[in-house]
Design a protein around this motif. Structure first.
Motif, PDB file in Angstrom:
ATOM      1  N   SER A 110       0.828  -1.205   0.000  1.00  0.00           N
ATOM      2  CA  SER A 110       0.000   0.000   0.000  1.00  0.00           C
ATOM      3  C   SER A 110       0.863   1.256   0.000  1.00  0.00           C
ATOM      4  CB  SER A 110      -0.926   0.005   1.217  1.00  0.00           C
ATOM      5  OG  SER A 110      -0.170   0.119   2.416  1.00  0.00           O
ATOM      6  N   PHE A 111       0.282   2.344  -0.500  1.00  0.00           N
ATOM      7  CA  PHE A 111       0.985   3.630  -0.577  1.00  0.00           C
ATOM      8  C   PHE A 111       1.362   4.132   0.812  1.00  0.00           C
ATOM      9  CE2 PHE A 111       0.520   8.304  -0.409  1.00  0.00           C
ATOM     10  CZ  PHE A 111       1.587   8.670  -1.203  1.00  0.00           C
ATOM     11  N   TRP A 112       0.388   4.184   1.720  1.00  0.00           N
ATOM     12  CA  TRP A 112       0.648   4.680   3.066  1.00  0.00           C
ATOM     13  C   TRP A 112       1.562   3.744   3.839  1.00  0.00           C
ATOM     14  CZ3 TRP A 112      -0.266   9.499   3.444  1.00  0.00           C
ATOM     15  CH2 TRP A 112      -1.339  10.086   2.759  1.00  0.00           C
ATOM     16  N   GLY A 113       1.486   2.473   3.526  1.00  0.00           N
ATOM     17  CA  GLY A 113       2.387   1.527   4.174  1.00  0.00           C
ATOM     18  C   GLY A 113       3.835   1.771   3.781  1.00  0.00           C
ATOM     19  N   ARG A 114       4.065   2.091   2.493  1.00  0.00           N
ATOM     20  CA  ARG A 114       5.433   2.378   2.036  1.00  0.00           C
ATOM     21  C   ARG A 114       5.953   3.685   2.643  1.00  0.00           C
ATOM     22  NH1 ARG A 114       3.371   0.131  -2.844  1.00  0.00           N
ATOM     23  NH2 ARG A 114       2.832   2.201  -3.638  1.00  0.00           N
ATOM     24  N   ILE A 115       5.061   4.677   2.770  1.00  0.00           N
ATOM     25  CA  ILE A 115       5.480   5.928   3.404  1.00  0.00           C
ATOM     26  C   ILE A 115       5.879   5.685   4.857  1.00  0.00           C
ATOM     27  CG2 ILE A 115       4.589   8.122   4.315  1.00  0.00           C
ATOM     28  CD1 ILE A 115       3.233   8.600   1.706  1.00  0.00           C
ATOM     29  N   GLN A 116       5.062   4.902   5.566  1.00  0.00           N
ATOM     30  CA  GLN A 116       5.382   4.586   6.960  1.00  0.00           C
ATOM     31  C   GLN A 116       6.699   3.824   7.054  1.00  0.00           C
ATOM     32  OE1 GLN A 116       2.339   2.365   8.968  1.00  0.00           O
ATOM     33  NE2 GLN A 116       3.341   2.475  10.968  1.00  0.00           N
ATOM     34  N   TYR A 117       6.936   2.917   6.115  1.00  0.00           N
ATOM     35  CA  TYR A 117       8.185   2.148   6.112  1.00  0.00           C
ATOM     36  C   TYR A 117       9.391   3.063   5.883  1.00  0.00           C
ATOM     37  CZ  TYR A 117      11.691  -1.270   4.686  1.00  0.00           C
ATOM     38  OH  TYR A 117      12.839  -2.029   4.579  1.00  0.00           O
ATOM     39  N   LEU A 118       9.270   3.998   4.941  1.00  0.00           N
ATOM     40  CA  LEU A 118      10.378   4.916   4.664  1.00  0.00           C
ATOM     41  C   LEU A 118      10.663   5.818   5.858  1.00  0.00           C
ATOM     42  CD1 LEU A 118       9.639   6.003   0.962  1.00  0.00           C
ATOM     43  CD2 LEU A 118      11.331   4.350   1.773  1.00  0.00           C
ATOM     44  N   LEU A 119       9.609   6.247   6.525  1.00  0.00           N
ATOM     45  CA  LEU A 119       9.799   7.086   7.714  1.00  0.00           C
ATOM     46  C   LEU A 119      10.479   6.318   8.836  1.00  0.00           C
ATOM     47  CD1 LEU A 119       6.445   9.095   7.816  1.00  0.00           C
ATOM     48  CD2 LEU A 119       8.724   9.977   7.271  1.00  0.00           C
ATOM     49  N   GLN A 120      10.126   5.045   8.984  1.00  0.00           N
ATOM     50  CA  GLN A 120      10.753   4.229  10.021  1.00  0.00           C
ATOM     51  C   GLN A 120      12.226   3.980   9.714  1.00  0.00           C
ATOM     52  OE1 GLN A 120       8.293   0.729  10.136  1.00  0.00           O
ATOM     53  NE2 GLN A 120       6.744   1.672  11.471  1.00  0.00           N
ATOM     54  N   GLN A 121      12.542   3.760   8.443  1.00  0.00           N
ATOM     55  CA  GLN A 121      13.917   3.428   8.063  1.00  0.00           C
ATOM     56  C   GLN A 121      14.805   4.667   7.902  1.00  0.00           C
ATOM     57  OE1 GLN A 121      15.184   0.288   7.778  1.00  0.00           O
ATOM     58  NE2 GLN A 121      13.209  -0.466   8.516  1.00  0.00           N
ATOM     59  N   TYR A 122      14.212   5.766   7.382  1.00  0.00           N
ATOM     60  CA  TYR A 122      15.026   6.928   7.014  1.00  0.00           C
ATOM     61  C   TYR A 122      14.513   8.228   7.648  1.00  0.00           C
ATOM     62  CZ  TYR A 122      16.799   3.766   3.435  1.00  0.00           C
ATOM     63  OH  TYR A 122      17.361   2.703   2.786  1.00  0.00           O
ATOM     64  N   GLY A 123      13.710   8.102   8.691  1.00  0.00           N
ATOM     65  CA  GLY A 123      13.196   9.316   9.329  1.00  0.00           C
ATOM     66  C   GLY A 123      14.289  10.240   9.825  1.00  0.00           C
ATOM     67  N   THR A 124      15.323   9.669  10.402  1.00  0.00           N
ATOM     68  CA  THR A 124      16.440  10.485  10.898  1.00  0.00           C
ATOM     69  C   THR A 124      17.154  11.202   9.762  1.00  0.00           C
ATOM     70  OG1 THR A 124      16.779   8.904  12.707  1.00  0.00           O
ATOM     71  CG2 THR A 124      18.565  10.444  12.244  1.00  0.00           C
ATOM     72  N   SER A 125      17.292  10.523   8.620  1.00  0.00           N
ATOM     73  CA  SER A 125      17.938  11.139   7.458  1.00  0.00           C
ATOM     74  C   SER A 125      17.109  12.300   6.922  1.00  0.00           C
ATOM     75  CB  SER A 125      18.150  10.087   6.358  1.00  0.00           C
ATOM     76  OG  SER A 125      19.002   9.049   6.803  1.00  0.00           O
ATOM     77  N   PHE A 126      15.793  12.117   6.880  1.00  0.00           N
ATOM     78  CA  PHE A 126      14.925  13.206   6.437  1.00  0.00           C
ATOM     79  C   PHE A 126      15.052  14.422   7.364  1.00  0.00           C
ATOM     80  CE2 PHE A 126      12.457   9.926   4.057  1.00  0.00           C
ATOM     81  CZ  PHE A 126      12.412  10.570   2.836  1.00  0.00           C
ATOM     82  N   LEU A 127      15.054  14.176   8.653  1.00  0.00           N
ATOM     83  CA  LEU A 127      15.167  15.277   9.612  1.00  0.00           C
ATOM     84  C   LEU A 127      16.518  15.973   9.505  1.00  0.00           C
ATOM     85  CD1 LEU A 127      13.495  13.727  12.791  1.00  0.00           C
ATOM     86  CD2 LEU A 127      12.546  15.461  11.256  1.00  0.00           C
ATOM     87  N   SER A 128      17.573  15.188   9.314  1.00  0.00           N
ATOM     88  CA  SER A 128      18.902  15.775   9.158  1.00  0.00           C
ATOM     89  C   SER A 128      18.972  16.645   7.908  1.00  0.00           C
ATOM     90  CB  SER A 128      19.961  14.675   9.085  1.00  0.00           C
ATOM     91  OG  SER A 128      21.249  15.218   8.877  1.00  0.00           O
ATOM     92  N   GLY A 129      18.394  16.147   6.820  1.00  0.00           N
ATOM     93  CA  GLY A 129      18.366  16.938   5.585  1.00  0.00           C
ATOM     94  C   GLY A 129      17.568  18.212   5.745  1.00  0.00           C
ATOM     95  N   ALA A 130      16.426  18.125   6.454  1.00  0.00           N
ATOM     96  CA  ALA A 130      15.610  19.319   6.700  1.00  0.00           C
ATOM     97  C   ALA A 130      16.367  20.319   7.581  1.00  0.00           C
ATOM     98  CB  ALA A 130      14.296  18.926   7.358  1.00  0.00           C
ATOM     99  N   GLY A 131      17.119  19.815   8.553  1.00  0.00           N
ATOM    100  CA  GLY A 131      17.915  20.697   9.406  1.00  0.00           C
ATOM    101  C   GLY A 131      18.978  21.441   8.611  1.00  0.00           C
ATOM    102  N   ASN A 132      19.651  20.734   7.706  1.00  0.00           N
ATOM    103  CA  ASN A 132      20.652  21.388   6.857  1.00  0.00           C
ATOM    104  C   ASN A 132      20.006  22.434   5.954  1.00  0.00           C
ATOM    105  OD1 ASN A 132      22.645  19.784   7.960  1.00  0.00           O
ATOM    106  ND2 ASN A 132      22.601  18.270   6.317  1.00  0.00           N
ATOM    107  N   THR A 133      18.824  22.112   5.456  1.00  0.00           N
ATOM    108  CA  THR A 133      18.096  23.075   4.622  1.00  0.00           C
ATOM    109  C   THR A 133      17.816  24.356   5.391  1.00  0.00           C
ATOM    110  OG1 THR A 133      17.058  21.394   3.219  1.00  0.00           O
ATOM    111  CG2 THR A 133      15.904  23.491   3.436  1.00  0.00           C
ATOM    112  N   MET A 134      17.358  24.233   6.626  1.00  0.00           N
ATOM    113  CA  MET A 134      17.025  25.406   7.428  1.00  0.00           C
ATOM    114  C   MET A 134      18.269  26.212   7.792  1.00  0.00           C
ATOM    115  SD  MET A 134      13.847  25.775   7.651  1.00  0.00           S
ATOM    116  CE  MET A 134      13.945  27.129   8.817  1.00  0.00           C
ATOM    117  N   ILE A 135      19.362  25.520   8.094  1.00  0.00           N
ATOM    118  CA  ILE A 135      20.603  26.235   8.440  1.00  0.00           C
ATOM    119  C   ILE A 135      21.070  27.082   7.264  1.00  0.00           C
ATOM    120  CG2 ILE A 135      23.053  25.931   8.953  1.00  0.00           C
ATOM    121  CD1 ILE A 135      22.275  23.448  10.581  1.00  0.00           C
ATOM    122  N   ILE A 136      21.095  26.493   6.081  1.00  0.00           N
ATOM    123  CA  ILE A 136      21.548  27.226   4.897  1.00  0.00           C
ATOM    124  C   ILE A 136      20.608  28.382   4.593  1.00  0.00           C
ATOM    125  CG2 ILE A 136      21.967  27.057   2.414  1.00  0.00           C
ATOM    126  CD1 ILE A 136      22.719  24.108   2.881  1.00  0.00           C
TER     127      ILE A 136
END
Length: 263
Positions: A5-31
């Motif tokens: 399912s679509f939402w299942g894949r989103i949940q899976y990506l957040l579980q596996q790469y949530g920290t990476s997404f947050l780190s990328g968002a943090g770098n975006t805000m700093i710049i």
């Protein structure tokens, strides 16, 4: 294994790469924040130079120097407003090493590119903000003996800052989104992170859905905070003028209550 399912894949990506997404968002805000701040400083300097008054009574040396400075500032503004930030990043990061043997770090190049790009846009905003202040303010400042520098610092710029505050916030919102072009020089911000996650499982739609929501949250929160700051800068609707003149009322302006109607 990826869920179907679509939402299942989103949940899976957040579980596996949530920290990476947050780190990328943090770098975006700093710049974005640092680049906007430095860009505003550059814009104020360029905008002030562009509005230096030149009188016919001034010396030829002053007229020449001011004319040269204004021409250089105009070239800077037109060049960086007329070329894409992605091209500027490539030119500055790789061109500086090729032409001048200057090996910039990716982070320094990112801050530098965003700052000078924002500065070009802010220069025109500041120039317009300064010109929007009534000329009577400048004439009154000169009448009490203020120099041009004192007039700009104490009279014109405080009023211009309030006028251009919405555009400063707009530039911050733009920079949050436009930092994605810096992935071309290897900056690991939100877009770069999303590309890596999407390529790992070929889940491009799901990964960029997450990125889109995160970009929206960042821009929405910043826009609300900036709106509050603008409201604070407007000041109260009703106020008294503080004066030191003993011939005037001590509390400034005073509104007398209406007399009650006689029965």
């Amino acid at each position: 294994m990826l869920p179907e399912s679509f939402w299942g894949r989103i949940q899976y990506l957040l579980q596996q790469y949530g920290t990476s997404f947050l780190s990328g968002a943090g770098n975006t805000m700093i710049i974005a924040i640092v680049g906007t701040f430095l860009g505003c400083l550059i814009g104020f300097i360029v905008g002030i130079i562009q509005t230096i008054p030149v009188d016919q009574r001034d010396s030829t040396v002053k007229k020449t120097l001011v004319g040269i400075l204004k021409f250089i500032m105009a070239c800077y503004v037109e060049f960086f407003r007329g070329t894409p930030m992605m091209v500027q990043a490539m030119f500055i990061y790789y061109g500086s090493a090729y032409l001048f043997n200057i090996n910039m770090s990716m982070w320094f190049a990112a801050f530098f590119v965003v700052s000078i790009n924002t500065g070009a846009y802010m220069a025109e905003t500041v120039r317009g903000g300064i010109l929007s202040v009534d000329e009577g303010q400048t004439e009154a400042a000169k009448a009490i003996g203020m120099t041009h520098v004192q007039t700009m610092i104490n009279v014109i710029l405080p009023q211009a800052l309030r006028n251009i505050m919405p555009q400063i916030g707009n530039n911050l919102i733009i920079n949050i989104k436009d930092t994605c072009v810096l992935s071309i020089i290897g900056i690991v911000e939100l877009f770069y992170t999303t590309k890596g996650v999407a390529g790992a499982y070929y889940t491009y739609f799901e990964a960029f859905t997450i990125a889109m929501v995160m970009y929206f949250i960042l821009t929405f929160v910043c826009s609300r905070l900036l709106r509050l700051l603008e409201h604070k800068m407007e000041g109260p609707q009703n106020y008294d003028l503080a004066t030191t003149d003993t011939l005037t009322h001590t509390s400034g302006l005073y509104s007398y209550p209406k007399k009650k109607e006689e029965k």
